[in-house]
Design a protein around this motif. Structure first.
Motif: not given
Lengths: 529, 718
Positions: A31-32, A51-55, A101
């Motif tokens: 992701f980074e 909004l939720q960073p992993s999704f 994901r």
């Protein structure tokens, strides 16, 4: 030399980043290692970082809002597997998934592609899902074949490969002159006209909501059907040429049309078509007046609507807060196959209609739906509330619109006598000024806000707008008052009670009441203790 | 898997909730009860916004439906439910006053303590208003004369060079002069020069362009007041004396300036070399002062022609602005040797006579303005002519420094380059003119031969603790002494006020035993009628500091003469709709000052050529225009955060829980809100704002106003 305006970062990204990502590669990439600019360009494939960073959220494209049960079943399967068992119906008649994901994005995209559904142009500065009204292909009043035009546009390479427009671009094709198709809030809006047995199209342009709303103007009174695509393409080209790429808040076609005026915009379209050597332009008639005249909504709460095609009906299902979980989806799909025509239509009020239901099955279908816990009553009335996802999942939102939805629904929609007494009423709740839930054009529009608390902190709430409509020449709802979320139920009740107490007759619709008494008087009514 | 779950739990316990969720998702689509529980827990713990509550509820629900028996899951769901409240008040539209860029603000007291200024529009004069000006227009604050720098840079950018000159003239008295030789304290404070923001705006060069491209007529300012009938004598016609004189004339007083030299101008004429400051410019700007009725009497040395006591008798007030003419001579062995001169005396000699005798090996000692001027002047006086290659000979002017051997002049300074008090760019010019600079060397003794200086003994130094001036103290390194052959030593080692001319009747009252004024840097002295201004009071400083001090001194004199305060400072607040800037201006590079080639560099020819008109516009567009104030109406704002998302700097827009104020209402700090419900306002931290306007473009409800705030000085109306 004075500094010259350069491209903004978004515009640079659009030129430098290919929006057709290989999401199999993205699945493997840490992701980074995905730049924020790339992440923003995911939208061109219908993929939004949640909004939720992993999704992620994925929005597919369903031209005209129609899916076969086969397509829908696939959507449900994918939702069950990758999206925490849930899908949402959008106000542009399509489906979106949340909680995806990064590693599963391609699985959704490829899975839907297998049944002929794309997510390309789901979001981004592109022509978005072409919409119409939910009665398309079925409604009793339809003129011509709006679904055909929608299909043409959805399949047109020139339109669908416009991947670098100044901003998003929205097109609606109505199946009749009916506000249901939201013609006045789309960049381009087509309305069918029949003259001496020939179907042509009236053309509108320049509508759009967002933080600064504009209603469309009538550009052409008559466009022969064989020139509809040429005009649509020309408008996109005009947008490409004249849209303000520097100021995103002012970049949509609505601003171009507003600044040019209807006549000049029409001229620009004609000139572009001449450049492209389009023939038969003389048959296009400029609008006698730029002021539109859209018919009022033809439906008003019916659970079953007879189709134009004899022997068939539309059965309408109210979907609470637009969310459908896997088990309910499977029931709907099964019933659509067993008792309906295998066609599922998503409505712009985030509900579902089952089309091509044999008349003899209609009652049975309604009964089966009720048995499964679905509601079919309350459309276009208080229970039929539109709400965006608000702060639950959207980065732009200020207020938790689903929460306000549930408060209002639970408190007011359960009182059938009350909402039936009110009559037609569209409440739209949007979490931020982007107005995804169309608060500007609702009878009562709630737009998320927070209010500074002098004692400390701030309080979530809504700015309340009233009297919006998309019929006739349209009306942007006017600002009435602010109300905190925890007071939204008594506040809306107070507004409705003021209407009930002061309307001229039981037949005076809320929207007409607003227009008659004027916003100042309405403000006074609700300001009283 | 168990290990991963434990790891995720540890991350959650450590407050790294996002990381925990990411870890949990890495293994596959969340589908197992324990994973659901942990994702719910992570968002529950994070709990910064409604999104966290929602995620916690979703995954708690998933956990329960997949068989979780963890009671926390139901608790999370139950806790998320918010109760409806009764409506115990009327429904009212939002109420705001400040509004956005399209709104007009009333001239009223600011309604909120968070407002940047004490008033919403018009003129404000509370402590917080001046505090705002000081913090927000750092260049103007740094300018001792409080020059409206953004005001004149904007005028130049708009092609209004005449207006720019007039703005300058109002504030700093000598725009054309300062446009060339100002010490530029403003530039080091310029926001554009902050870390990661590029180079400061070339304020001084721009100032010069205003003078270069204005019309040729004398500018005679309008007076604030009619004739007062009061007379003031000013001693000294340097920048301080003349600035005080002009201000007093504008205040309506009859002013006479006494100058012992044959021409007025003080350090401008007698100190600064012509190649940095053409003399016609000085004359013209002095003429503008004389045109206000100021009488300048030259060749009159107070203490000789007339005493200070007599002058005080004859006038209603006297301003001593006699500068610093007492040289600081180094008390070193051999100080009596021939060939040792003080730099100021050397410069005066050259400026008066066009030349002076100088040896071949010149050492300049010092690290300030005078050292630079001495070195560059001495470099132009070399006696030896070097052989210029024949083909180049035509191009090299007769007095050019190219005809003089390199290395005949050097500057020696006891600290490092960082401690030198010189005009920016001058060290580069030193190098360009082949003048070596040796730092970290301290003079120890003059070595003589036949009564003349033949060598200079130095000792190497290292930097110790800062001294009273804040600069690091040079500490001698034992055993590092060395000698340098010289035949001329120029001491640019400072100078002090010369008070020897003050007659005995007053000396005891006014002067300390060491020759400094008893009144220190104050404007007033022990005698009501006698005031001090500029370097004479403060000690040697810069032209602009002397002007600033003198302007303030003039206000003190006026108050004494008239018995009341007649001038008042305000923050003038005006609504605007646009700053006129675009972000691309921030990326325009600093414009270099064009200079003449070495071939043409001689004693009288000005080195710097000045910007052409286009370049002045190009440079001034770089100014952020810090006099614009961007402010969010805390009541109109809907807290959407879109400005926060658009902000260019980490701290320019903040979500604050609380602003902290001092007793005077000035904002002195803030507490950042961690949770959405704690955000009391979205607040533009104007100290950190670079006036880019991105917030205004991003605000969907037009809740951000733009106002121009300027420091103005006006007569107090009767």
């Amino acid at each position: 030399m004075k500094a010259q305006p350069d491209l903004t970062q978004v515009e640079k990204d659009k030129l430098e980043i290919n929006p057709d990502f290989d999401f199999r590669e993205i699945a493997k990439r840490p992701f980074e290692d995905i730049s924020p600019n790339e992440l923003a360009m995911f939208k061109w494939s219908g993929v939004y970082h949640q909004l939720q960073p992993s999704f992620f959220m994925i929005r597919v494209v369903t031209p005209g809002g129609r899916m076969t049960t086969k397509q829908f079943n696939r959507a449900v399967d994918l939702g069950e597997k990758y999206a925490q068992d849930e899908m949402c119906i959008t106000t542009r008649q399509t489906l979106q998934y949340h909680w995806i994901r990064k590693e599963d994005i391609y699985k959704i995209i490829e899975g839907m592609a297998e049944v002929g559904i794309t997510s390309k142009n789901g979001c981004g500065d592109v022509p978005r899902n072409i919409i119409g009204d939910s009665l398309a292909g079925a409604g009793p009043n339809q003129i011509g074949d709006s679904l055909k035009l929608i299909r043409w546009m959805a399949d047109d390479d020139e339109i669908q490969n416009q991947r670098n427009l100044p901003r998003k671009h929205k097109i609606s094709v109505a199946s009749s002159n009916d506000a249901l198709a939201q013609t006045l809030m789309n960049c381009q809006g087509w309305v069918p006209v029949e003259r001496d047995g020939v179907v042509g199209w009236k053309y509108h342009a320049g509508g759009g909501l967002g933080a600064r709303p504009y209603l469309a103007k009538a550009i052409f009174d008559w466009v022969p059907e064989d020139l509809v695509m040429a005009v649509t393409r020309a408008a996109i080209e005009a947008f490409r040429r004249h849209g303000d790429r520097r100021h995103r808040a002012h970049s949509r076609l609505k601003v171009v049309v507003d600044q040019m005026g209807a006549k000049k915009f029409g001229d620009v379209l004609i000139d572009i078509m001449k450049e492209k050597n389009v023939q038969g332009l003389d048959s296009i008639e400029f609008a006698a007046s730029a002021v539109p005249n859209i018919g009022r909504m033809s439906i008003n709460g019916e659970a079953v609507i007879p189709q134009k095609t004899e022997g068939k009906s539309i059965v309408r299902i109210l979907i609470p807060r637009s969310e459908i979980k896997t088990p309910e989806s499977r029931i709907i799909s099964k019933l659509a196959d067993e008792l309906g025509g295998g066609i599922i239509m998503f409505t712009n009020r985030q509900n579902i209609e089952l089309h091509d239901v044999p008349n003899e099955n209609a009652d049975k279908l309604v009964a089966a739906l009720h048995e499964a816990g679905f509601k079919t009553e309350g459309h276009e009335h208080l229970p039929d509330i539109v709400a965006c996802v608000g702060t639950t999942m959207c980065k732009m939102a200020v207020s938790d619109s689903p929460d306000a939805y549930h408060r209002l629904y639970n408190a007011l929609a359960t009182d059938e006598t009350y909402w039936k007494a009110i009559g037609t009423l569209r409440i739209n709740i949007t979490g931020c000024p982007n107005n995804c839930a169309h608060a500007w054009v609702a009878d009562i529009g709630l737009r998320g806000t927070r209010t500074r608390n002098p004692e400390g902190g701030s309080v979530e709430g809504y700015s309340v707008f009233v009297g919006g409509k998309l019929s006739e020449d349209g009306k942007i709802a006017e600002y009435l008052c602010d109300a905190a979320t925890e007071e939204i139920v008594p506040a809306v009740k107070k507004i409705l009670d003021a209407y009930l107490a002061n309307r001229q007759s039981d037949g005076e619709l809320f929207v007409d009441f607003c227009a008659r008494i004027g916003i100042s008087n309405f403000q006074e009514l609700v300001a009283s203790e | 898997m168990e290990q991963l779950l434990n790891q995720a739990e540890e991350l959650i316990n450590a407050g790294q909730c996002n990381e925990a969720v990411e870890l949990l998702c890495r293994q596959g689509v969340p589908q197992e009860t324990r994973v659901f529980e942990l994702i719910a827990l992570a968002h529950h713990k994070k709990d910064q916004a409604r999104g966290d509550v929602y995620s916690a509820v979703i995954f708690a629900g998933r956990a329960i439906s997949s068989g979780s028996t963890n009671p926390l899951m139901q608790q999370i769901i139950d806790a998320s439910k918010r109760q409806d409240k009764d409506l115990d008040h009327s429904l009212a539209p939002q109420d705001y006053i400040l509004g956005g860029w399209q709104d007009t603000r009333p001239v009223i007291d600011a309604p909120l303590s968070s407002n940047a200024l004490s008033k919403l529009n018009g003129k404000a004069d509370a402590p917080k208003d001046f505090d705002w000006l000081g913090k927000n227009i750092p260049c103007q604050k740094a300018c001792p004369a409080s020059t409206d720098i953004p005001g004149y840079l904007q005028a130049i950018y708009e092609g209004r060079h005449e207006d720019a000159y007039n703005i300058n003239l109002r504030d700093n008295v000598f725009p054309a002069v300062l446009g060339r030789v100002c010490a530029r304290p403003c530039e080091s404070e310029c926001r554009h020069g902050w870390e990661d923001l590029g180079d400061p705006v070339a304020i001084c060069f721009s100032k010069r362009s205003a003078a270069d491209f204005k019309g040729q007529d004398l500018v005679v300012m309008d007076k604030w007041f009619e004739d007062s009938g009061k007379s003031v004598a000013v001693i000294g016609s340097g920048v301080a004396g003349l600035a005080a004189a002009r201000q007093l004339a504008l205040l309506g007083h009859k002013v006479t300036v006494y100058e012992k030299h044959s021409t007025p101008g003080g350090m401008m004429n007698q100190g600064i070399p012509v190649f940095r400051l053409p003399r016609d410019l000085i004359a013209k700007e002095i003429e503008q002062i004389a045109a206000l009725g100021v009488e300048i009497i030259c060749n009159t040395e107070i203490g000789k022609s007339i005493t200070l006591s007599e002058l005080t008798e004859q006038n209603d007030a006297v301003v001593m602005a006699a500068g610093t003419l007492r040289p600081n001579l180094l008390d070193l062995p051999g100080k009596e040797l021939e060939g040792i001169r003080h730099g100021l005396e050397f410069l005066l000699d050259v400026n008066d006579n066009g030349t002076t005798a100088i040896g071949d090996k010149v050492v300049v000692i010092g690290g300030g303005f005078t050292a630079m001027d001495c070195a560059r002047t001495a470099r132009r006086l070399g006696a030896t002519t070097v052989q210029i290659e024949e083909e180049k000979a035509d191009q090299v002017a007769t007095g050019s420094i190219l005809r003089i051997p390199k290395g005949n002049v050097g500057v020696w300074y006891r600290r490092s380059v960082d401690e030198m008090l010189v005009t920016p760019g001058e060290i580069e010019e030193l190098e360009h003119e082949h003048i070596p600079l040796e730092t970290m060397v301290s003079p120890k003794a003059y070595v003589g031969e036949n009564g003349k200086v033949a060598a200079m003994q130095f000792v190497r130094t290292e930097l110790g603790e800062p001294d009273a001036s804040g600069r690091r103290r040079p500490v001698e390194i034992k055993g590092s002494e060395f000698e340098l052959p010289v035949d001329t030593v120029l001491l640019a080692t400072g100078q002090f006020p010369d008070t020897s001319w003050i007659d005995e009747a007053l000396k005891a009252e006014l002067v300390e035993e060491d020759g400094w004024l008893k009144s220190g840097t104050a404007f007033s002295t022990a005698r009501d009628k006698i005031f001090a201004a500029g370097d004479f009071a403060t000690g040697a400083s810069s032209l602009i500091q002397a002007i600033g001090h003198a302007k303030d001194a003039a206000r003190a004199v006026d108050q004494f003469l008239m018995g009341k305060v007649r001038l008042k400072d305000f923050a003038k607040i005006e609504d605007v709709t646009d700053s006129g800037r675009i972000r691309e201006m921030d990326a325009v590079p600093l414009q270099k000052m064009p200079t003449i080639d070495l071939e043409k560099r001689d004693l009288p020819t000005e080195v710097e050529l000045g910007y052409d008109k286009d370049t002045s516009v190009e440079e001034t567009q770089r100014c952020y225009q810090c006099h614009y104030k961007y402010e969010i109406d805390a009541d109109k704002c809907i807290f959407c955060d879109w400005c926060v998302k658009a902000k260019p700097r980490p701290d320019c827009i903040l979500k604050v829980k609380e602003l902290k104020h001092d007793d005077e209402g000035r904002i002195v700090g803030w507490e950042i809100a961690e949770k959405a419900d704690d955000v009391n306002m979205i607040w533009i931290n104007q100290d950190d704002c670079i006036r880019c306007g991105a917030c205004v473009a991003a605000c969907p409800v037009d809740a951000i106003s733009i106002q121009k705030v300027s420091l103005v000085t006006e007569p107090v109306s009767a």
